[in-house]
Write a protein that holds these residues in place. Structure first.
Motif, PDB file in Angstrom:
ATOM      1  N   ARG A 244       0.846  -1.207   0.000  1.00  0.00           N
ATOM      2  CA  ARG A 244       0.000   0.000   0.000  1.00  0.00           C
ATOM      3  C   ARG A 244       0.868   1.239   0.000  1.00  0.00           C
ATOM      4  N   ALA A 245       1.853   1.229   0.920  1.00  0.00           N
ATOM      5  CA  ALA A 245       2.706   2.410   1.103  1.00  0.00           C
ATOM      6  C   ALA A 245       3.516   2.701  -0.162  1.00  0.00           C
ATOM      7  N   SER A 246       3.799   1.644  -0.931  1.00  0.00           N
ATOM      8  CA  SER A 246       4.606   1.870  -2.144  1.00  0.00           C
ATOM      9  C   SER A 246       3.756   2.374  -3.307  1.00  0.00           C
ATOM     10  N   GLY A 247       2.455   2.550  -3.063  1.00  0.00           N
ATOM     11  CA  GLY A 247       1.592   3.127  -4.097  1.00  0.00           C
ATOM     12  C   GLY A 247       0.982   2.097  -5.034  1.00  0.00           C
ATOM     13  N   GLU A 248       1.140   0.810  -4.710  1.00  0.00           N
ATOM     14  CA  GLU A 248       0.551  -0.235  -5.561  1.00  0.00           C
ATOM     15  C   GLU A 248      -0.975  -0.084  -5.594  1.00  0.00           C
ATOM     16  N   ASP A 249      -1.565  -0.491  -6.696  1.00  0.00           N
ATOM     17  CA  ASP A 249      -3.019  -0.397  -6.865  1.00  0.00           C
ATOM     18  C   ASP A 249      -3.675  -1.645  -6.226  1.00  0.00           C
ATOM     19  N   GLY A 250      -4.406  -1.440  -5.140  1.00  0.00           N
ATOM     20  CA  GLY A 250      -4.991  -2.561  -4.397  1.00  0.00           C
ATOM     21  C   GLY A 250      -6.067  -3.297  -5.174  1.00  0.00           C
ATOM     22  N   LEU A 251      -6.872  -2.533  -5.927  1.00  0.00           N
ATOM     23  CA  LEU A 251      -7.944  -3.183  -6.684  1.00  0.00           C
ATOM     24  C   LEU A 251      -7.349  -4.080  -7.776  1.00  0.00           C
ATOM     25  N   LEU A 252      -6.306  -3.581  -8.407  1.00  0.00           N
ATOM     26  CA  LEU A 252      -5.650  -4.373  -9.453  1.00  0.00           C
ATOM     27  C   LEU A 252      -5.074  -5.659  -8.840  1.00  0.00           C
ATOM     28  N   LEU A 253      -4.441  -5.511  -7.687  1.00  0.00           N
ATOM     29  CA  LEU A 253      -3.879  -6.693  -7.010  1.00  0.00           C
ATOM     30  C   LEU A 253      -4.994  -7.690  -6.697  1.00  0.00           C
ATOM     31  N   ALA A 254      -6.117  -7.181  -6.167  1.00  0.00           N
ATOM     32  CA  ALA A 254      -7.233  -8.077  -5.816  1.00  0.00           C
ATOM     33  C   ALA A 254      -7.731  -8.800  -7.068  1.00  0.00           C
ATOM     34  N   GLU A 255      -7.828  -8.080  -8.166  1.00  0.00           N
ATOM     35  CA  GLU A 255      -8.308  -8.707  -9.413  1.00  0.00           C
ATOM     36  C   GLU A 255      -7.324  -9.782  -9.880  1.00  0.00           C
ATOM     37  N   GLN A 256      -6.040  -9.508  -9.721  1.00  0.00           N
ATOM     38  CA  GLN A 256      -5.038 -10.499 -10.137  1.00  0.00           C
ATOM     39  C   GLN A 256      -5.127 -11.749  -9.255  1.00  0.00           C
ATOM     40  N   LEU A 257      -5.322 -11.535  -7.961  1.00  0.00           N
ATOM     41  CA  LEU A 257      -5.441 -12.688  -7.054  1.00  0.00           C
ATOM     42  C   LEU A 257      -6.674 -13.522  -7.422  1.00  0.00           C
ATOM     43  N   ARG A 258      -7.743 -12.845  -7.782  1.00  0.00           N
ATOM     44  CA  ARG A 258      -8.968 -13.558  -8.186  1.00  0.00           C
ATOM     45  C   ARG A 258      -8.713 -14.439  -9.415  1.00  0.00           C
TER      46      ARG A 258
END
Ligand code: GLU
Length: 276
Positions: free
Chosen positions: A249-263
């Motif tokens: 989060r702190a590094s500015g990563e996109d959380g929604l994109l990460l969640a979609e990738q995990l899905r």
């Protein structure tokens, strides 16, 4: 209605494996029009840090999950003690003063949850003033309940085999209750109908099913999902250097994109899904 939960312990930051687990629980509820709950499992007073629970909420928000939070375990201690007293009154718990060293010296068999209690202090005189843990007499409990079954949505119907874990501690020496007792009571109190968690807790469900029968609790279904493994094939762990969600989060990563990738099971390089 399907009710699932994510139940992290605030003794370390969440990592990618936790994100996957939370998403599985969230999506299984949402797809069925059900509810997804967050429960902070802060029963381990000495190791629990409230600021981590606050970070968990930010992590889930960052992943664009929505949830309803139920009271943390530290507010429910009376219910654990009450249930343990009821089991004691039925002669199903016995006191244990063994130290880890004594148990190790007896060269116990190793079960799915670690050493199986070798019965070192069953029937032994208690030493006054020494701290006492209370163990469940699994054979006696099974004699009352008879054979039990439970259903995992992935692995199918299971014959409950709590004896695989030996006689577990339900009331710990330093803490109010063990994970097993607390989680079983809380899942019932929160109306969880589908317990989703990693496959590393599969064996614990044999015991939880027995506790449900003894305490006359409703029986949910389970969904033990595969775990995120690192390049050495072991489950992700902060202590082995898996970056935390807070760091991402702190590094500015996109959380929604990460969640979609995990899905989509599109994991970062070196990470795969499997059994530990
Ligand atoms: N609090 C447990 C943990 O963080 C999870 C318990 C569960 O999902 O049953 O490992």
């Amino acid at each position: 209605m399907i009710v699932t939960r994510f139940a992290p312990s605030p003794n370390g930051h969440l990592h990618l494996g936790h994100a996957y687990s939370a998403i599985v629980a969230h999506d299984l509820a949402r797809e069925a029009g059900g509810r997804f709950l967050l429960r902070v499992e802060d029963i381990d007073g000495a190791r629990s840090r409230p600021e981590l629970a606050a970070a968990f909420r930010q992590d889930l928000k960052w992943l664009c999950l929505t949830w309803q939070e139920v009271p943390a375990q530290s507010t429910r201690l009376a219910s654990y003690l009450e249930a343990a007293e009821a089991l004691k009154a039925r002669g199903l718990l016995y006191p244990c003063q063994c130290t880890r060293a004594e148990i190790a010296a007896a060269k116990p068999a190793i079960g799915p949850e670690g050493p199986i209690y070798p019965g070192t202090c069953k029937g032994r005189e208690l030493t006054p003033d020494a701290r006492i843990a209370w163990r469940l007499d699994v054979q006696r409990a099974l004699a009352i309940t008879g054979p039990l079954e439970w259903v995992d949505q992935i692995a199918g119907s299971q014959q409950a085999r709590p004896e695989l874990l030996g006689d577990p501690v339900l009331l710990r020496k330093d803490e109010p209750a063990s994970y097993h007792l607390a989680v079983t009571l809380d899942d019932a109190a929160d109306g969880i109908t589908l317990i989703t968690r990693g496959a590393d807790l599969f064996a614990a469900s044999h015991l939880h099913r027995l506790l449900q029968a003894l305490l006359e609790l409703p029986v949910p279904e389970w969904h033990h999902h595969d775990l995120l493994l690192d390049e050495t094939g072991r489950k992700l762990a902060k202590r082995r250097g898996s970056p935390s969600l807070a760091d991402r989060r702190a590094s500015g990563e996109d959380g929604l994109l990460l969640a979609e990738q995990l899905r989509l099971h599109a994991f970062p390089s070196g990470i795969s899904l499997g059994k530990d």
